[in-house]
Write an enzyme that holds these catalytic residues in place. Structure first.
Site, PDB file in Angstrom:
ATOM      1  N   ASP A 159      45.079  32.336  52.444  1.00 39.96           N
ATOM      2  CA  ASP A 159      44.292  32.746  53.608  1.00 39.96           C
ATOM      3  C   ASP A 159      44.164  31.627  54.637  1.00 39.96           C
ATOM      4  O   ASP A 159      44.489  30.468  54.362  1.00 39.96           O
ATOM      5  CB  ASP A 159      42.905  33.241  53.169  1.00 39.96           C
ATOM      6  CG  ASP A 159      42.239  32.326  52.135  1.00 39.96           C
ATOM      7  OD1 ASP A 159      42.633  31.143  52.046  1.00 39.96           O
ATOM      8  OD2 ASP A 159      41.354  32.793  51.409  1.00 39.96           O
ATOM      9  N   ASN A 169      30.358  35.150  46.164  1.00 42.31           N
ATOM     10  CA  ASN A 169      30.037  36.587  46.254  1.00 42.31           C
ATOM     11  C   ASN A 169      31.083  37.445  45.551  1.00 42.31           C
ATOM     12  O   ASN A 169      31.108  38.663  45.728  1.00 42.31           O
ATOM     13  CB  ASN A 169      29.909  37.013  47.726  1.00 42.31           C
ATOM     14  CG  ASN A 169      31.229  36.920  48.475  1.00 42.31           C
ATOM     15  OD1 ASN A 169      32.196  36.337  47.968  1.00 42.31           O
ATOM     16  ND2 ASN A 169      31.269  37.458  49.671  1.00 42.31           N
ATOM     17  N   HIS A 181      34.435  37.153  45.922  1.00 36.28           N
ATOM     18  CA  HIS A 181      35.718  37.342  46.608  1.00 36.28           C
ATOM     19  C   HIS A 181      36.809  36.482  45.967  1.00 36.28           C
ATOM     20  O   HIS A 181      36.536  35.473  45.330  1.00 36.28           O
ATOM     21  CB  HIS A 181      35.605  37.082  48.121  1.00 36.28           C
ATOM     22  CG  HIS A 181      35.474  35.657  48.554  1.00 36.28           C
ATOM     23  ND1 HIS A 181      34.715  35.269  49.642  1.00 36.28           N
ATOM     24  CD2 HIS A 181      36.017  34.504  48.081  1.00 36.28           C
ATOM     25  CE1 HIS A 181      34.814  33.969  49.808  1.00 36.28           C
ATOM     26  NE2 HIS A 181      35.589  33.476  48.881  1.00 36.28           N
ATOM     27  N   GLU A 209      36.575  40.222  50.892  1.00 28.67           N
ATOM     28  CA  GLU A 209      35.126  40.301  50.828  1.00 28.67           C
ATOM     29  C   GLU A 209      34.673  41.638  50.251  1.00 28.67           C
ATOM     30  O   GLU A 209      35.306  42.675  50.500  1.00 28.67           O
ATOM     31  CB  GLU A 209      34.555  40.171  52.240  1.00 28.67           C
ATOM     32  CG  GLU A 209      34.881  38.853  52.914  1.00 28.67           C
ATOM     33  CD  GLU A 209      34.013  37.703  52.441  1.00 28.67           C
ATOM     34  OE1 GLU A 209      33.778  37.566  51.220  1.00 28.67           O
ATOM     35  OE2 GLU A 209      33.568  36.937  53.297  1.00 28.67           O
TER      36      GLU A 209
END
Ligand code: GLP
Length: 262
Positions: free
Chosen positions: A84, A153, A155, A160
């Site tokens: 990413d 979280n 990911h 996400e």
């Protein structure tokens, strides 16, 4: 049960989990896996983040201990795709993932140009860049080994929550939680973290022939347990990895603290 040392354990599903005593031991094991893959001229999927810093330090050390000729051969065959990149940041910005990879691997090892690929965060059309990047992974024959960290979280890459297993490489909006998680690199200000990123999707990650998930530290213990031991769900994108037939999870004892080991 996988053959012992004490650092190996099984989960309640048949994937390999390795619990190491320290972050350094995790890094050494993961670096060795990456080294073996590079020796086989595998197409690597690489990750960024603090978890990877000791891993890449150990990999640099392993590679730089090689005699010049084998090192040159290995580097000449290097093919990797990073997961990413932030939209709006180029390689000349020290906060970009391109700059991270330059500092960690490409610069010190002198990886030949083009060997280490990453989405172009400064592309005029980020959606088109995401499509181009996803197609480039396919054109390379897909990923042989995908290295992954775990977001707090849930990911992986920048997939996400909520995120299904079919999500492709795309340009997406970063969550508030992720911008807070990554604020340290932006002077501690979550608002300074770019709002969007280009990320390989769960589709490309799950299509990788092998996956190596690396998680360290007590702060990740609960999300790791949810990812590995709760039923897979879009709220924890990493939980789709439970479907991957060749998943190896390498963690330190602090991150393993929430797991129920069989
Ligand atoms: C980042 C990256 C992920 C990384 C994760 C964990 O936002 N996009 O690829 O694995 O979050 O980061 P860290 O290792 O710093 O905890």
């Amino acid at each position: 049960m996988i053959a012992s040392p004490a650092s190996l354990a099984t989960l309640t599903w048949p994937r390999q989990l390795r619990v190491e005593a320290s972050v350094d031991a995790v890094a050494a094991h993961v670096a060795e896996r990456l080294f073996q893959a590079l020796e086989q001229a595998a197409v690597l999927g690489l990750a960024t983040g603090r978890t990877m810093e000791p891993v890449y330090a150990a990999l640099r050390q392993r590679l730089m201990a090689l005699p010049p000729a084998p090192l040159a051969l290995l580097l000449s065959r290097w093919r990797s795709f990073n997961l990413d990149e932030y939209v709006g940041l180029g390689g000349d910005d020290p906060r970009s993932f391109a700059a991270f990879m330059q500092r960690q691997l490409a610069g010190p090892l002198q990886v030949p140009a083009g060997g280490l690929q990453i989405p172009d965060g400064c592309a005029a059309d980020p959606d088109a860049e995401a499509r181009r990047y996803g197609a480039a992974v396919i054109a390379a024959g897909g990923l042989d080994l995908q290295l992954l960290g775990l977001g707090s979280n849930g990911h992986v890459g920048f997939n996400e929550p909520p995120c299904g297993p079919e999500a492709p490489c795309r340009c997406l909006e970063l969550s508030r939680a992720t911008r807070e998680q990554n604020a340290a690199a932006f002077g501690g200000d979550p608002a300074a973290v770019p709002e969007r990123a280009i990320s390989l999707g769960m589709a490309e990650i799950l299509a990788s022939r092998r996956v190596l998930l690396v998680v360290t530290g007590a702060a990740k213990a609960q999300i790791l347990r949810r990812a590995l031991q709760d039923p897979p769900c879009p709220e924890v994108p990493a939980s789709w990895l439970q479907h991957h037939p060749q998943l190896e999870v390498v963690v330190d004892q602090a991150a393993a603290a929430g797991l129920e080991l069989g």
